[in-house]
Scaffold this motif. Structure first.
Motif, PDB file in Angstrom:
ATOM      1  N   GLY A   9     -69.640-107.925  87.216  1.00  0.00           N
ATOM      2  CA  GLY A   9     -70.348-106.680  87.444  1.00  0.00           C
ATOM      3  C   GLY A   9     -71.736-106.805  86.880  1.00  0.00           C
ATOM      4  O   GLY A   9     -72.136-107.852  86.390  1.00  0.00           O
ATOM      5  N   ALA A  10     -72.493-105.716  86.912  1.00  0.00           N
ATOM      6  CA  ALA A  10     -73.881-105.777  86.481  1.00  0.00           C
ATOM      7  C   ALA A  10     -73.994-106.253  85.047  1.00  0.00           C
ATOM      8  O   ALA A  10     -74.852-107.049  84.704  1.00  0.00           O
ATOM      9  N   THR A 219     -78.261-110.655  89.505  1.00  0.00           N
ATOM     10  CA  THR A 219     -78.530-109.237  89.308  1.00  0.00           C
ATOM     11  C   THR A 219     -79.649-108.749  90.226  1.00  0.00           C
ATOM     12  O   THR A 219     -79.620-107.593  90.677  1.00  0.00           O
ATOM     13  N   GLU A 222     -77.951-108.105  93.493  1.00  0.00           N
ATOM     14  CA  GLU A 222     -77.209-106.845  93.393  1.00  0.00           C
ATOM     15  C   GLU A 222     -78.134-105.648  93.593  1.00  0.00           C
ATOM     16  O   GLU A 222     -77.785-104.687  94.294  1.00  0.00           O
ATOM     17  N   THR A 223     -79.307-105.710  92.977  1.00  0.00           N
ATOM     18  CA  THR A 223     -80.262-104.615  93.105  1.00  0.00           C
ATOM     19  C   THR A 223     -80.703-104.445  94.554  1.00  0.00           C
ATOM     20  O   THR A 223     -80.784-103.323  95.073  1.00  0.00           O
ATOM     21  N   GLN A 228     -72.787-103.141  93.184  1.00  0.00           N
ATOM     22  CA  GLN A 228     -72.415-103.741  91.913  1.00  0.00           C
ATOM     23  C   GLN A 228     -71.124-104.524  92.108  1.00  0.00           C
ATOM     24  O   GLN A 228     -70.103-103.967  92.530  1.00  0.00           O
TER      25      GLN A 228
END
Length: 236
Positions: A9-10, A219, A222-223, A228
């Motif tokens: 996850g983040a 990350t 993901e952004t 996420q």
């Protein structure tokens, strides 16, 4: 070796061992990367769209967020052609099978419920894809699967006696073919990495971006996706 569960996850993307620290006979780690990460996403008639499109998009977005870049392409066995996916999407594939020019190969699943049409059973019956998968392993290459793509890896003998995962409805088939099922979103056994059901292709690709290109790249992707990564990554 000690089992290690890593929550993906983040927050968790910034933790865990990088690829160069993975240990054991199954590790794909080689020399530090100096060129782009070369990813080949296999497609075949009847492959599930999300199984192959989601990883392709993740790796495509990672191109501009990793130090050495990422090259991602669809490949198929045989000649370049139009591949018709499970739900009717046509994918024009211009590259053929070339595992020596890949660092990561991603194998999707596709329709385990019907044996009479395109999908993994047709690929197993035809024999070509399992055969070339069986011949592909080498130092520095990671072979990954999404969903029932793990059954194709099992047919090739790549997960026999090894931890792996697949769609929950295909667990019995995977175990019958010698896989050691782990109830995790992604199972990282070094040079073989498997993911669960259909949407887990996102998490598989994000995990491999993190492992191969670093947590910052993962990350950033993901952004961009506004997604996420979820679930548990099982790794040695």
């Amino acid at each position: 070796m000690e089992r290690r569960n890593v929550l993906l996850g983040a927050a968790a993307l910034g933790t865990g061992a990088p690829a160069g620290q993975l240990a054991g006979a199954g590790t794909a780690a080689a020399a530090p990367r100096t060129g782009p990460l070369r990813v080949h996403v296999v497609v075949f008639d009847g492959a599930d769209e999300l199984d192959f499109i989601a990883p392709h998009e993740v790796f495509s977005l990672a191109r501009t967020h990793s130090e050495h870049g990422v090259e991602v392409s669809y490949v198929t066995t045989g000649r370049p052609r139009l591949v018709r996916a499970a739900h009717g999407t046509g994918i024009e594939v211009g590259r053929t099978w070339a595992p020596r020019s890949a660092d990561v190969i991603v194998v999707p699943g596709g329709d385990t419920m019907r044996r009479g049409g395109p999908g993994i059973w047709a690929e197993i019956d035809g024999g070509v894809l399992p055969r070339v998968l069986a011949a592909a392993p080498r130092r520095g290459l990671t072979i990954a699967s999404v969903c029932t793509g793990a059954i194709l890896l099992a047919e090739a003998g790549l997960v026999r006696g090894r931890p792996c995962t697949t769609h929950h409805r295909a667990r019995a088939e995977l175990e019958a073919r010698g896989g050691v099922f782990k109830n995790a979103r992604v199972v990282d056994d070094g040079d073989v990495v498997t993911a669960g059901g259909i949407t887990s292709g996102l998490d598989l690709a994000l995990w491999l971006v993190k492992r191969e290109a670093g947590p910052d790249a993962a990350t950033e992707v993901e952004t961009m996706l506004e997604y996420q990564a979820r679930g548990t990554v099982w790794s040695r």
